[in-house]
Design an enzyme around this catalytic site. Structure first.
Site, short mmCIF file in Angstrom:
data_model
loop_
_atom_site.label_atom_id
_atom_site.label_comp_id
_atom_site.label_asym_id
_atom_site.label_seq_id
_atom_site.Cartn_x
_atom_site.Cartn_y
_atom_site.Cartn_z
N GLU A 126 61.06 79.21 57.10
CA GLU A 126 60.00 79.64 58.24
C GLU A 126 60.39 81.22 58.74
OE1 GLU A 126 58.96 75.29 60.37
OE2 GLU A 126 59.99 76.79 61.46
N HIS A 246 52.07 80.85 69.05
CA HIS A 246 52.36 80.29 67.68
C HIS A 246 51.12 81.01 66.76
CE1 HIS A 246 52.62 78.25 63.82
NE2 HIS A 246 53.94 77.57 64.26
N ARG A 295 57.56 85.23 64.38
CA ARG A 295 56.14 84.96 64.77
C ARG A 295 55.50 85.96 65.73
NH1 ARG A 295 57.38 78.93 66.70
NH2 ARG A 295 57.57 78.73 64.52
N HIS A 356 52.62 78.23 72.70
CA HIS A 356 53.37 77.45 71.80
C HIS A 356 54.79 76.99 72.52
CE1 HIS A 356 54.79 75.21 68.35
NE2 HIS A 356 56.03 76.24 68.22
N ARG A 391 61.81 83.19 70.61
CA ARG A 391 62.53 81.98 69.90
C ARG A 391 62.31 82.06 68.25
NH1 ARG A 391 60.98 76.76 68.13
NH2 ARG A 391 59.00 77.55 68.60
C1 SIN Z 1 56.04 75.02 63.21
O1 SIN Z 1 56.42 74.16 62.49
O2 SIN Z 1 55.57 76.31 62.76
C2 SIN Z 1 56.57 75.20 64.71
C3 SIN Z 1 58.24 75.19 64.53
C4 SIN Z 1 58.69 75.76 65.71
O3 SIN Z 1 57.88 76.12 66.52
O4 SIN Z 1 60.02 75.94 65.89
#
Ligand code: SIN
Length: 577
Positions: A126, A246, A295, A356, A391
């Protein structure tokens, strides 16, 4: 005694316990299971049903250095980079070193993670992670599986649970030590209406506050109840200005409100591209990690690109996954998109950022202790120092897990037992705004304190929120037609208003851009003046802000320490020595 309480009827019933855990996500249930296993009488209180919190909605997974060649040190590095200079390194080190075993214990509790053909845990990537280190379950239903396993464990351990219960305020004894909570239960029979759980240890694991914004990935229960309770109880909160948006939430149309379907970062981790309406990949050249940049960078890029193109969303293109991969790897997202008339197998998904995650929260030390003795905070409601200004993806389930175990160990070591402590009523009541103010607060916050912020937008938001607060104060106690009747809706709105005021005050004070706090009028990061935390306390007279050095984050000092006491007007920012 500086405590403030919500206007509410006196408790009509009570339960005695050694520990009360408020919240039933990964943080709350893990703490409760550990405390109960050590022989403490443990009560779990939750706002809706046991599996209704934010944990259930987590898609991507849980980050931990479980893969070959990965190490806690590399996980630490990625977390510190995402945190933009405000992480507490000791807290991050605790997270990344204790994380892998905590995940293995979670598996021992019954959670099933996806595996590869050779039976090892399957790991994905991610944003901000330089390695594949995200363990997932059910493809994109990690939180649901963790929640299922923990709820089942709580049921087999026959823990005392109270569902449909909104926590109201902290109870304290004459020395200011925690003595339990008041709560309102929509139930029948024995526990109905306002009551109390008397306990010398209270663990707040109430999740986030995404509902302060119009569009959020958070469920409707995320109204900032834990942070608001802690503020009224005199506890310190920190870093509230760092709201993570997000980048990729399914765009449902301008003005859509409430919880919106998440399109996990793991979709980008598996190779999806962000494109504009012409199909151009606009993240290329903006960051070396392109779509997998941290992000905040991706959310800003989407917002900027949408502004440039005069539109409200961008697209996530993962048509090249094909139907089989979509169905196997991302069944939840596929179903949510299709339910809204989008078929990701054949068309790009319209996406936009939405609120988010609260990177800040109630300030704790490494044992989860807050500044109020006996009061602990865990999970999204807490600010352990792990997340800093932003985060890192999938660190939150891990934080909930690791710090829950630490909190339980601390409580068990203290061996608190329910006694006959005299509970004192907090003298000052907080006015109740009208339940109709909920939408107004969300609009104010979205316009003034969303992804794009400036001194002007924040000043306007602060003024509008203070107006709401003032009218609530004027109307409270009157018997006229505008008098607000205490009840769940009014208490929730009181919590939303309080946390919004603190968030806006902190965001207005922080005159720089850092992590997920983006000031258009202050586009640069200012380490000299702002490599600091903003710590806030509520007194009956004012919100009191102070700045602390990052190194001062760890050990929690008692509330009312000299540097706080000096500040008695609204929003001063005295420097901690
Ligand atoms: C996501 O799956 O993009 C969210 C994961 C997260 O917020 O840690």
């Amino acid at each position: 005694m500086t405590g403030i309480r919500l206007t509410a009827p006196a408790p009509g019933w009570s339960i005695d316990a050694d520990v009360v855990v408020v919240g039933s996500g990964v943080a709350g249930l893990t703490t409760a299971l550990r405390c109960a296993a050590a022989g403490l009488t443990t009560v779990v209180v939750t706002k809706a049903r046991l599996d209704d919190g934010s944990t259930r909605w987590a898609q991507g997974g849980i980050a931990a250095a479980l893969g070959e060649g990965d190490t806690p040190e590399q996980h630490l590095d990625d977390t510190l980079v995402a945190g933009a200079g405000l992480c507490d390194e000791a807290a991050v080190r605790t997270l990344v070193t204790e994380g892998p075993d905590a995940v293995r214990r979670l598996i021992g509790t019954g959670a099933h993670f996806d595996t590869t053909d050779d039976g090892t845990i399957a790991l994905t990537r991610e944003g901000g992670h330089h390695r594949r280190r995200i363990a997932h379950a059910g493809g994109d239903a990690t939180g649901a599986e963790i929640s299922r396993a923990l709820v089942e464990a709580v049921r087999s351990a026959a823990l005392h649970t109270v569902e449909n219960a909104l926590v109201l305020d902290l109870l304290t004894d004459a020395e200011g030590r925690t003595a339990g909570v008041t709560l309102h239960v929509m139930g029948e029979g024995q526990h109905d209406g306002v009551g109390a759980v008397h306990a010398p240890a209270v663990v707040l694991a109430t999740g986030g506050m995404g509902q302060v914004f119009s569009a959020t990935t958070n469920p409707s229960v995320s109204t900032g109840d834990g942070v608001a309770l802690a503020l009224r109880a005199g506890a310190e909160v920190s870093d509230l200005e760092f709201v993570q948006f997000h980048p990729t939430v399914l765009f449902l149309g301008a003005g859509s409100q409430g919880q919106q379907p998440l399109v996990s970062e793991a979709v980008r981790g598996e190779g999806a591209h962000l494109v504009d309406a012409s199909g151009t990949r606009f993240m290329l050249g903006q960051h070396e990690m392109a779509e997998l940049a941290p992000r905040d960078i991706v959310a800003k890029a989407i917002t900027r690109q949408a502004q440039l193109n005069g539109t409200e969303h961008m697209y996530l293109d993962a048509r090249h996954f094909g139907a089989e991969m979509w169905e196997r790897r991302f069944p939840t997202i596929l179903a949510a998109c299709r339910a809204h008339g989008i078929d990701p197998v054949n068309e790009p998904i319209p996406v936009a950022p939405a609120a988010h995650y609260a990177s800040g929260g109630i300030r704790t030390d490494l044992r989860g202790r807050t500044t109020v003795p006996g009061l602990y905070a865990c999970g999204e409601v807490a600010c352990t120092g792990v997340h800093g200004a932003n985060r890192l993806a999938s660190n939150s389930l891990l934080e909930g897990l690791v710090f829950a175990e630490r909190i339980a160990a601390d409580i068990v070591a203290d061996r608190p037992h329910a006694g006959a402590e005299a509970v004192v009523a907090h003298p000052v009541t907080s006015p109740l705004p009208s339940p109709e103010a909920r939408g107004t607060i969300q609009r104010i916050m979205t316009r003034g304190a969303g992804v794009l912020r400036s001194a002007d937008s924040l000043a306007t938001a602060a003024e509008e929120l203070e107006d709401l607060h003032r009218s609530a104060a004027l109307e409270s106690g009157t018997a006229g037609p505008k008098a607000v009747v205490p009840g769940v809706e009014a208490w929730e709105v009181a919590n939303l208003l309080l946390v919004s005021r603190v968030l806006v005050a902190a965001a207005g004070s922080r005159e720089e851009t850092r992590g997920c706090h983006w000031r258009e009028d202050r586009p640069e990061r200012d380490d000299e003046n702002w490599r600091r935390h903003l710590v806030v306390r509520l007194t009956p007279e004012a919100l009191v802000l102070r700045r602390t050095a990052t190194e001062a984050f760890g050990p929690v000092r008692p509330s009312g320490a000299a540097d706080c006491a000096a500040a008695s007007t609204t929003h001063p920012t005295p420097e901690e020595p």
